[in-house]
Motif scaffolding. Structure first.
Motif, PDB file in Angstrom:
ATOM      1  N   ILE A 133      -0.740 -36.770  -0.624  1.00  0.00           N
ATOM      2  CA  ILE A 133      -0.502 -36.053   0.629  1.00  0.00           C
ATOM      3  C   ILE A 133      -1.806 -35.493   1.186  1.00  0.00           C
ATOM      4  O   ILE A 133      -2.062 -35.556   2.393  1.00  0.00           O
ATOM      5  N   TRP A 134      -2.652 -34.986   0.298  1.00  0.00           N
ATOM      6  CA  TRP A 134      -3.945 -34.463   0.754  1.00  0.00           C
ATOM      7  C   TRP A 134      -4.814 -35.591   1.304  1.00  0.00           C
ATOM      8  O   TRP A 134      -5.399 -35.479   2.385  1.00  0.00           O
ATOM      9  N   ASP A 135      -4.927 -36.701   0.568  1.00  0.00           N
ATOM     10  CA  ASP A 135      -5.720 -37.834   1.036  1.00  0.00           C
ATOM     11  C   ASP A 135      -5.146 -38.428   2.317  1.00  0.00           C
ATOM     12  O   ASP A 135      -5.897 -38.921   3.175  1.00  0.00           O
ATOM     13  N   MET A 136      -3.810 -38.406   2.449  1.00  0.00           N
ATOM     14  CA  MET A 136      -3.193 -38.880   3.678  1.00  0.00           C
ATOM     15  C   MET A 136      -3.654 -38.036   4.867  1.00  0.00           C
ATOM     16  O   MET A 136      -3.972 -38.563   5.951  1.00  0.00           O
ATOM     17  N   GLY A 137      -3.726 -36.717   4.672  1.00  0.00           N
ATOM     18  CA  GLY A 137      -4.198 -35.840   5.735  1.00  0.00           C
ATOM     19  C   GLY A 137      -5.644 -36.130   6.108  1.00  0.00           C
ATOM     20  O   GLY A 137      -6.013 -36.148   7.287  1.00  0.00           O
ATOM     21  N   LEU A 138      -6.501 -36.378   5.067  1.00  0.00           N
ATOM     22  CA  LEU A 138      -7.892 -36.726   5.341  1.00  0.00           C
ATOM     23  C   LEU A 138      -7.992 -38.030   6.109  1.00  0.00           C
ATOM     24  O   LEU A 138      -8.789 -38.166   7.047  1.00  0.00           O
ATOM     25  N   GLU A 139      -7.195 -38.988   5.685  1.00  0.00           N
ATOM     26  CA  GLU A 139      -7.207 -40.297   6.323  1.00  0.00           C
ATOM     27  C   GLU A 139      -6.814 -40.198   7.796  1.00  0.00           C
ATOM     28  O   GLU A 139      -7.446 -40.806   8.677  1.00  0.00           O
ATOM     29  N   LEU A 140      -5.794 -39.426   8.103  1.00  0.00           N
ATOM     30  CA  LEU A 140      -5.352 -39.274   9.484  1.00  0.00           C
ATOM     31  C   LEU A 140      -6.385 -38.524  10.322  1.00  0.00           C
ATOM     32  O   LEU A 140      -6.651 -38.888  11.473  1.00  0.00           O
ATOM     33  N   PHE A 141      -6.982 -37.487   9.759  1.00  0.00           N
ATOM     34  CA  PHE A 141      -7.995 -36.728  10.493  1.00  0.00           C
ATOM     35  C   PHE A 141      -9.213 -37.589  10.774  1.00  0.00           C
ATOM     36  O   PHE A 141      -9.793 -37.549  11.866  1.00  0.00           O
ATOM     37  N   ARG A 142      -9.600 -38.372   9.779  1.00  0.00           N
ATOM     38  CA  ARG A 142     -10.748 -39.258   9.959  1.00  0.00           C
ATOM     39  C   ARG A 142     -10.467 -40.312  11.029  1.00  0.00           C
ATOM     40  O   ARG A 142     -11.308 -40.593  11.889  1.00  0.00           O
ATOM     41  N   PHE A 143      -9.262 -40.884  10.997  1.00  0.00           N
ATOM     42  CA  PHE A 143      -8.945 -41.991  11.892  1.00  0.00           C
ATOM     43  C   PHE A 143      -8.783 -41.533  13.340  1.00  0.00           C
ATOM     44  O   PHE A 143      -9.284 -42.169  14.270  1.00  0.00           O
ATOM     45  N   TYR A 144      -8.104 -40.405  13.541  1.00  0.00           N
ATOM     46  CA  TYR A 144      -7.763 -40.003  14.901  1.00  0.00           C
ATOM     47  C   TYR A 144      -8.748 -39.016  15.519  1.00  0.00           C
ATOM     48  O   TYR A 144      -8.845 -38.926  16.737  1.00  0.00           O
ATOM     49  N   ILE A 145      -9.504 -38.269  14.691  1.00  0.00           N
ATOM     50  CA  ILE A 145     -10.408 -37.261  15.248  1.00  0.00           C
ATOM     51  C   ILE A 145     -11.864 -37.713  15.139  1.00  0.00           C
ATOM     52  O   ILE A 145     -12.519 -37.999  16.144  1.00  0.00           O
ATOM     53  N   ILE A 146     -12.351 -37.797  13.938  1.00  0.00           N
ATOM     54  CA  ILE A 146     -13.775 -38.034  13.726  1.00  0.00           C
ATOM     55  C   ILE A 146     -14.180 -39.459  14.071  1.00  0.00           C
ATOM     56  O   ILE A 146     -15.294 -39.704  14.520  1.00  0.00           O
TER      57      ILE A 146
END
Length: 841
Positions: free
Chosen positions: A269-282
């Motif tokens: 769940i934590w890595d999923m959050g990182l993955e989504l933040f990386r993909f859509y924001i950064i």
């Protein structure tokens, strides 16, 4: 409401937590037999070996106990404590006969199942009853567990309603509002859904909610103007995201530690959050570009001396590192900017600043960059960052730095700056080697100015010693005793000190003589010993050691014969050092001189006894030193007119000595004689310590009041130049026992001399300068000529040795062999003819 005590933003990977071991089964016999529990469950998604979830607030405990009896003499008791609810619905427990070894294990399983119940969200789970089969008294009992045919289903709409609760909680967390439900209730809801094969659907639904929320965040950044506020907004978004994902994960922890853990292809769940933040924001080009540009701008401002928010930089770079885009998006551009900045800065400052100032600036820059790595950069950036700074500020300017300022630093003995120079150059590949080369060139150039200039002959040796102390100190303190610099220094000294053949060797011998004379009171015995050690270091560098030997032997002879040696221990210490350095053959003649002096003392004791036995009258005390001709320097005999009393004593000693040693010949050396005269002046009696020539001149004034130069020369028989120097020492020196007319510093023809009755001196015994202690130009030339003659003999001997061994040899190879064998510099040999049996082509 947000729970406290949540996991960190980077939670460690979940680990499986072992179940508590079942308690032992005890019988009335008192034996303990721990057995492995077996539970057969029909079509359960989560096995009994699944990891036990942990939650900040939610923890489920259930306990069960069962007891049974078959006969009055047999009892089985069991108590268990569970850290998670155990699903025992649909299990049927029956007792059957079985072998004794399996009885305890089955009994434990029956007890495990009996009376276990669990209540959660209106659901009740109850276990079937456990029954024991009839058996004979004392026989082992067996528990048999069978599955029920049907499994209870969740209430209707339970899944949908439960997800709505969870979704509301997640959205409340994302919107920073209060959560309506108890966190324990939410945690338990997740657990119930996972226990009924809804884990996959639950994970997908959670991902969609998180994805929708993150998608909605991107619009606020795309059109946001580039300023520091932009970086702060990105940082706040990141911090909020981390905090939200921590809380969401705490609710869905059971899902994370069961379903996700068992599916290796799914991110946590934590890595999923990182993955989504990386993909859509950064990963958005505009956002990433603005973020990286902003970070680089802040670092550039800090390098230029401005104060910045370092905590903001640390947070943003930590974000990039956590999102695993640090190297690709930031580090490469950062290093390129660093390289460009310091390349321009190095070129500019090398022109503007002096070397010491530039070195301190480079050291400051390196410290600043190292501090940035510690404060906010990733540790992986340290090596390439420092290497970039070293290359642009040092590596590109090694030769220019040394050419511009090394000689200045060495001339002024700038210890701290030289230490910093060495430390900085050691960091750059090839830096020490470049420094070493310039170090050698400096020593050769500086040393040559000392040796080659004839005007510095009087101070050459002392300047060499001071220079050697200076470079030794620099090597020890600044260059960390680097062996390469020590060897380079030795080679450089050996090169420049022999650019002027023979003269350094001569001056070193005279310097030692000045230190070993009795008149030298400048140093204590310990200081004198240290000085001799330093002299030997310089002595090792010279090629013409035979020149040193010749002048040292001549000066030693004067010190021994005239009694001017400061210390016998110091003389023998110097002799020992020379023997250790050059071998016994080098010092054999010098040792023979000391032996002659010791034998002469014994002979004089015998002579005094001889005089007493012969009852020879006289008020003159004679002391004679017998010198072996091969050991001592060659002296030109000079015939002078001695008083009759002296001549009579010489004949008496000659008779005594030849009576003891037949076949020997005595030759008197008047130039080395010295006397002590008793004189009376108006002030009182004095004792004058003078040379033999000075004695002959002074004794004339017992016969008259005044004599001219020609009269004194005729009466004494002293050679003209020697007589003039003798009269000059008596009439023109510090102790003027004679008066010269007319007054002048030099003795000219026609000058008249008389006794100075008004002579005054504070001492009773006065040492008048002995002119023979000073070396004349003729003596120096004759000593050098004798050295050259000895060298010719050594060259001839070397050629003979080589040709006897080689038989036939070409001229060029012969010259090379001779060079290798000789220990002094020689000029190129011409063609030589050899006697029969020796051939050279």
């Amino acid at each position: 409401m947000f729970p406290t005590g949540l996991p960190s933003p980077n939670p460690p990977p979940p680990t499986q937590e072992p179940r508590p071991a079942a308690s032992d089964v005890r019988s009335d016999s008192g034996l303990t037999s721990p057995k492995k529990r077996k539970i057969h469950s029909a079509e359960r998604e989560d096995s009994a070996t699944e990891p036990v979830p942990s939650s900040p607030k939610a923890a489920c405990h259930s306990s069960s106990s069962a007891s049974c009896s078959a006969n009055s003499s047999q009892h089985i008791q069991k108590k268990l404590r569970f850290e998670e609810p155990l699903d025992l619905l649909g299990l049927d427990v029956k007792m059957a006969e079985e072998s004794p070894t399996a009885s305890c294990s089955k009994a434990k399983s029956a007890l495990l199942a009996a009376g276990v119940a669990h209540h959660a969200n209106g659901l009740t789970k109850s276990a079937g009853s456990a029954t024991f089969a009839n058996s004979k008294p004392g026989a082992a009992k067996k528990l048999v567990i069978k599955n029920f045919k049907e499994k209870p289903k969740l209430p209707e709409n339970y899944t949908h309603e439960t997800w709505q609760k969870l979704k509301e909680a997640v959205e409340a967390i994302q919107n920073s509002t209060s959560i309506k439900y108890n966190l324990e209730e939410l945690y338990q809801a997740v657990e119930n859904l996972c226990s009924h094969k809804i884990s996959a659907k639950l994970y997908k639904q959670l991902r969609v909610v998180c994805e929708d929320h993150i998608k909605a965040q991107i619009d606020q950044f795309r059109e946001y103007p580039f300023r520091v506020l932009f970086l702060k907004k990105i940082d706040k978004c990141w911090q909020d995201h981390c905090r939200q994902m921590i809380m969401i994960r705490s609710i869905f922890l059971f899902l994370d530690r069961t379903y996700v853990l068992q599916n290796s292809m799914l991110p946590s769940i934590w890595d999923m959050g990182l993955e989504l933040f990386r993909f859509y924001i950064i990963s958005d080009l505009k956002v990433q570009s603005k973020t990286i540009d902003g970070i680089l701008l802040l670092i550039e401002r800090e390098r230029s001396g401005e104060a910045i928010d370092r905590s903001l930089l640390r947070s943003l770079l930590s974000m990039l590192s956590d999102l695993q885009i640090y190297q690709d998006s930031f580090e490469q551009r950062f290093l390129e900017e660093t390289n460009r900045l310091y390349a321009a800065e190095g070129q500019r400052l090398m022109q503007e600043r002096e070397v010491p100032e530039y070195l301190h600036h480079v050291n400051k820059r390196l410290e600043e960059e190292a501090d940035r790595v510690i404060t906010y950069l990733d540790q992986s950036t340290q090596k390439p960052l420092i290497a970039t700074v070293e290359k642009q500020l040092l590596g590109e300017h090694l030769t220019a730095t040394l050419q511009k300022g090394l000689n200045h630093l060495l001339d002024e003995n700038r210890i701290q700056d030289l230490s910093l120079l060495y430390q900085l150059f050691s960091r750059v590949r090839g830096g020490v080697q470049v420094l070493l080369q310039h170090w050698i060139e400096y020593i050769k150039a500086f040393g040559s100015t000392i040796v080659i200039n004839p005007e510095k002959d009087k101070t050459m040796v002392q300047e060499l010693l001071d220079f050697k102390d200076k470079v030794d100190s620099i090597i020890d303190v600044c260059f960390m005793k680097n062996e390469k610099f020590v060897n380079a220094m030795k080679e450089a000294f050996e090169t420049f000190i022999n650019k002027r053949p023979n003269k350094p060797a001569e001056l070193i011998a005279k310097y030692v003589d000045s230190k070993l004379r009795a008149g030298n009171k400048e140093a204590t015995d310990e200081e004198l010993e240290k000085m001799l050690d330093k002299i030997m270091i310089i002595f090792r560098f010279i090629y013409g050691k035979d020149v040193f030997e010749a002048f040292y032997k001549k000066d030693l002879a004067k010190r021994l014969l005239v009694g001017k040696s400061a210390s016998v221990d110091a003389e023998k210490s110097m002799l020992s050092k020379l023997k250790h350095e050059c071998g016994a053959a080098f010092t054999s003649k010098l040792e023979g001189m000391f032996k002659d002096m010791e034998l002469s003392k014994d002979i004089m004791v015998q002579f005094k006894q001889y005089m007493q036995c012969q009852n020879i009258p006289g008020n003159i005390e004679l002391t004679v030193n017998i010198l072996t001709m091969g050991y001592w320097p060659t002296y030109v005999p000079m015939e002078v007119h001695l008083p009759p009393e002296m001549v009579r004593l010489q004949e008496i000693f000659k008779t005594f000595y030849l009576g003891k040693h037949s076949g020997r010949k005595l030759q008197w050396q008047s130039t080395l004689g010295h006397c002590v005269l008793k004189a009376e002046f108006k002030e009182g009696k004095k004792e004058l310590q003078v040379s033999l020539f000075q004695t002959l001149v002074l004794l004339m004034f017992n016969e008259g009041e005044e004599f001219c130069l020609e009269e004194i020369k005729l009466a004494t028989g002293i050679e003209d130049s020697e007589l003039r120097r003798t009269l000059q020492s008596l009439a023109c020196g510090k102790a003027r026992v004679l008066t010269k007319t007319p007054k002048s510093k030099d003795v000219e023809d026609g000058d008249k001399f008389s006794c100075n009755d008004d002579f005054k001196h504070k001492l009773f015994r006065i040492k008048i300068n002995q002119i023979q202690m000073k070396e004349t130009v003729e003596e120096q030339a004759s000593t050098t000529e004798r050295v050259f003659q000895d060298r010719q003999y050594q060259i001839d001997a070397a050629i003979v040795r080589i040709m006897k061994m080689r038989k036939t040899l070409s001229h060029n190879l012969l010259v090379s062999e001779v060079y290798n064998q000789l220990k002094f510099p020689v000029k190129v040999l011409s063609r030589v003819c050899f006697s029969t049996g020796l051939h050279a082509h």
